[in-house]
Motif scaffolding. Structure first.
Motif, mmCIF file in Angstrom:
data_model
loop_
_atom_site.group_PDB
_atom_site.id
_atom_site.type_symbol
_atom_site.label_atom_id
_atom_site.label_comp_id
_atom_site.label_asym_id
_atom_site.label_seq_id
_atom_site.Cartn_x
_atom_site.Cartn_y
_atom_site.Cartn_z
ATOM 1 N N UNK A 319 71.024 45.036 42.718
ATOM 2 C CA UNK A 319 70.619 44.512 41.536
ATOM 3 C C UNK A 319 71.844 43.936 40.971
ATOM 4 N N UNK A 320 73.128 44.443 41.198
ATOM 5 C CA UNK A 320 74.100 43.843 40.864
ATOM 6 C C UNK A 320 74.551 42.255 41.614
ATOM 7 N N UNK A 321 74.223 42.449 42.713
ATOM 8 C CA UNK A 321 74.086 41.193 43.526
ATOM 9 C C UNK A 321 73.159 40.093 42.961
ATOM 10 N N UNK A 322 72.056 40.509 42.782
ATOM 11 C CA UNK A 322 71.227 39.643 42.141
ATOM 12 C C UNK A 322 71.577 39.026 40.681
ATOM 13 N N UNK A 323 72.179 40.015 40.085
ATOM 14 C CA UNK A 323 72.594 39.549 38.839
ATOM 15 C C UNK A 323 73.765 38.422 38.661
ATOM 16 N N UNK A 324 74.697 38.823 39.796
ATOM 17 C CA UNK A 324 75.951 37.688 40.202
ATOM 18 C C UNK A 324 75.116 36.250 40.534
ATOM 19 N N UNK A 325 74.442 36.587 41.493
ATOM 20 C CA UNK A 325 73.795 35.125 42.015
ATOM 21 C C UNK A 325 72.846 34.374 40.886
ATOM 22 N N UNK A 326 72.367 35.412 39.785
ATOM 23 C CA UNK A 326 71.617 34.801 38.884
ATOM 24 C C UNK A 326 72.498 34.178 38.124
ATOM 25 N N UNK A 327 73.746 34.411 37.962
ATOM 26 C CA UNK A 327 74.747 33.739 36.992
ATOM 27 C C UNK A 327 74.742 32.295 37.748
ATOM 28 N N UNK A 328 74.967 32.422 39.210
ATOM 29 C CA UNK A 328 74.921 30.930 39.783
ATOM 30 C C UNK A 328 73.802 30.346 39.575
ATOM 31 N N UNK A 329 72.480 30.791 39.389
ATOM 32 C CA UNK A 329 71.378 29.946 39.222
ATOM 33 C C UNK A 329 71.308 29.469 37.725
ATOM 34 N N UNK A 330 71.990 30.141 36.830
ATOM 35 C CA UNK A 330 71.969 29.824 35.505
ATOM 36 C C UNK A 330 72.762 28.413 35.367
ATOM 37 N N UNK A 331 74.105 28.663 35.883
ATOM 38 C CA UNK A 331 74.982 27.376 35.800
ATOM 39 C C UNK A 331 74.127 26.187 36.512
ATOM 40 N N UNK A 332 73.393 26.454 37.754
ATOM 41 C CA UNK A 332 72.746 25.319 38.280
ATOM 42 C C UNK A 332 71.633 24.838 37.172
ATOM 43 N N UNK A 333 70.854 25.608 36.580
ATOM 44 C CA UNK A 333 69.910 25.182 35.666
ATOM 45 C C UNK A 333 70.393 24.543 34.355
ATOM 46 N N UNK A 334 71.775 24.790 34.151
ATOM 47 C CA UNK A 334 72.074 24.382 32.665
ATOM 48 C C UNK A 334 73.388 23.370 32.747
ATOM 49 N N UNK A 335 73.819 23.166 33.918
ATOM 50 C CA UNK A 335 75.016 22.108 34.039
ATOM 51 C C UNK A 335 74.591 20.788 34.530
ATOM 52 N N UNK A 336 74.812 19.895 33.790
ATOM 53 C CA UNK A 336 74.318 18.583 33.808
ATOM 54 C C UNK A 336 74.847 17.616 35.263
ATOM 55 N N UNK A 337 75.722 18.336 35.710
ATOM 56 C CA UNK A 337 76.207 18.018 37.329
ATOM 57 C C UNK A 337 75.068 18.410 38.299
ATOM 58 N N UNK A 338 74.242 19.189 38.113
ATOM 59 C CA UNK A 338 73.019 19.680 39.018
ATOM 60 C C UNK A 338 71.526 19.032 38.640
ATOM 61 N N UNK A 339 71.133 18.494 39.612
ATOM 62 C CA UNK A 339 69.862 17.740 39.473
ATOM 63 C C UNK A 339 68.717 18.980 39.501
ATOM 64 N N UNK A 340 68.735 19.647 38.309
ATOM 65 C CA UNK A 340 67.585 20.775 38.175
ATOM 66 C C UNK A 340 67.111 20.734 36.950
ATOM 67 N N UNK A 341 65.993 20.548 36.657
ATOM 68 C CA UNK A 341 65.278 20.531 35.135
ATOM 69 C C UNK A 341 64.594 21.793 34.897
ATOM 70 N N UNK A 350 67.563 38.497 31.889
ATOM 71 C CA UNK A 350 67.394 39.921 31.896
ATOM 72 C C UNK A 350 67.843 40.544 33.375
ATOM 73 N N UNK A 351 67.490 39.825 34.446
ATOM 74 C CA UNK A 351 68.239 39.738 35.634
ATOM 75 C C UNK A 351 69.433 39.971 35.514
ATOM 76 N N UNK A 352 70.176 39.154 34.877
ATOM 77 C CA UNK A 352 71.586 39.140 35.082
ATOM 78 C C UNK A 352 72.099 40.263 34.148
ATOM 79 N N UNK A 353 71.664 40.513 33.054
ATOM 80 C CA UNK A 353 72.158 41.360 32.041
ATOM 81 C C UNK A 353 72.070 42.800 32.561
ATOM 82 N N UNK A 354 70.573 43.001 33.029
ATOM 83 C CA UNK A 354 70.379 44.336 33.546
ATOM 84 C C UNK A 354 71.092 44.891 34.591
ATOM 85 N N UNK A 355 71.158 43.761 35.620
ATOM 86 C CA UNK A 355 71.996 44.082 36.976
ATOM 87 C C UNK A 355 73.207 44.593 36.869
ATOM 88 N N UNK A 356 74.026 43.964 35.874
ATOM 89 C CA UNK A 356 75.518 44.626 35.774
ATOM 90 C C UNK A 356 75.473 45.727 34.608
#
Length: 412
Positions: A319-341, A350-356
């Motif tokens: 769960x902690x690993x998925x939370x950390x990976x979720x942070x990577x996914x959040x960055x990819x979804x919100x940073x303009x340098x990634x082609x992700x809409x 919830x996966x990020x917060x509850x996993x930690x």
């Protein structure tokens, strides 16, 4: 140096070929007799394995038994008691495997040279020797002999391959000569065959008890070593990943890579923990506690406080690993340098917060130090509210909630 695949194939072909040929010559009746003697030799070798191992461990080596010599050697190496117990069990198990193979080989030889000729007086060839049936029985007998030798070899190869992947401080724990071809053998047809049909036999053959009565197999022991090593390596990865996330010059892609690598490591540890028996998990707790108390290892005070009550069963590494990976996914979804809409959802948050939040040890590692780092900047007010709601809904203490708010940039 011959590789393991060649050795196993040689044993298999020799055992099958010799069994088939002798079975054809003996005929059905006497082939059945010989096969029965081989089965009896196997059963007796398994039964006497423990007694022979005990005899060898108590063997006098100039005033000291082998066991006392080993204990003294481990003590001189300043190994903690928990590690001494684990290593001692491993040594006894390895001696037990060797004892089984030697006893089985000796019994098979003795029954062939002594018992079989005597029994032949009673067991007649028969008017019709039925050579084809004899060859079939001989082939089965050869397969049993090959299994008795090659299943332990395969099991040991699997365990060696596991440990060969483990590194501490960037260096492999053990150096396995490439000429042995351990990894190649495990993925080969004979390796897969013996591993699939012989894993249970190998675990039975390589079981033992620690000094305090915990049951452990060599598979457990290796998994314990790998798990503890992965935990130690992940502590370093946490620090490295936090440095990347707080480095103003780090690119979003570097941040994503850091979070994804750390998340994958934690998930891998979680998978390893899930495969451990309850006794093995208890041994991991003992080993981690012992390592923590070693003078050569320095840990931040907040991490030491958590490790004082370390219980690997209470930590959801996946769960902690998925939370950390979720942070990577959040960055990819919100940073303009990634082609992700794709939108950020409440499930993502919830996966990020509850996993930690559900992992005190992981949270302590991520937030260790005098100041809590900010892992992500949340600019969208809707995202901020999702994070705030998830943190508020957790059962964390006020201090831990404040730490999470800092981690996600919710406070100044």
């Amino acid at each position: 140096m011959p590789n393991i695949t060649s050795i196993v194939l040689l044993i298999t072909v020799f055992a099958l070929g010799l069994g088939f040929a002798l079975g054809f010559l003996r005929g059905f009746n006497r082939s059945l007799l010989r096969a029965g003697l081989v089965v009896a030799s196997l059963v007796l070798a398994i039964a006497f394995r423990g007694a022979v191992t005990g005899f060898l461990m108590d063997f006098d080596l100039g005033g000291e038994t082998l066991k006392q010599t080993l204990v003294a050697a481990f003590s001189d190496a300043s190994l903690p008691v928990a590690l001494q117990d684990l290593v001692m069990v491993l040594v006894e198990i390895m001696i037990g495997v060797a004892a089984f193979l030697v006893v089985f080989a000796l019994l098979a030889l003795i029954t062939w040279l002594v018992v079989y000729p005597i029994c032949k007086i009673v067991v007649r060839k028969g008017i019709h020797k039925r050579r084809i049936l004899g060859a079939v029985v001989g082939l089965a007998q050869g397969a049993l002999v090959a299994f008795a030798f090659c299943a332990p070899i395969t099991g040991l190869a699997v365990q060696i391959d596991k440990v060969s992947d483990l590194e501490l401080d960037g260096k492999p724990v053990i150096e396995v000569p490439a000429e042995l071809g351990v990894s190649d053998y495990i993925t080969s047809a004979p390796g897969k065959l013996y591993n699939s049909i012989g894993a249970g036999f190998f675990n039975m053959l390589t079981s033992g008890k620690t000094a305090d009565g915990k049951n452990v197999t060599i598979d457990d022991a290796v998994s314990i070593v790998v798990t503890v090593g992965d935990i130690a390596n992940t502590v370093t990865k946490v620090e490295d990943s936090m440095n990347v996330m707080t480095d103003a010059s780090a690119t979003p892609q570097q941040q994503v890579n850091a979070m994804q690598n750390l998340g994958d490591s934690l998930v891998s540890i979680g998978n390893s923990v899930d495969s451990l028996s309850n006794d093995a998990k208890a041994i991991v707790n003992d080993v981690v506690s012992a390592i923590k108390d070693m003078e050569s290892i320095e840990l931040p005070p907040e991490v030491e406080d958590v490790l004082d009550n370390f219980d690997i069963s209470s930590i959801d590494f996946a769960a902690a690993g998925n939370a950390i990976s979720g942070i990577a996914t959040y960055i990819q979804k919100t940073d303009d340098s990634f082609d992700n809409d794709l939108p950020v959802t409440s499930e993502d948050v919830n996966k990020i917060v509850n996993g930690l939040a559900g992992n005190e040890l992981i949270l302590s590692l991520v937030t260790q130090g005098d100041s809590v780092p900010t892992l992500i900047e949340i600019a969208d007010e809707g995202h901020q509210q999702m994070f705030e709601d998830a943190i508020a809904g957790s059962s964390l203490s006020a201090d831990d909630k404040a730490a999470l708010q800092q981690l996600f940039g919710l406070v100044g």
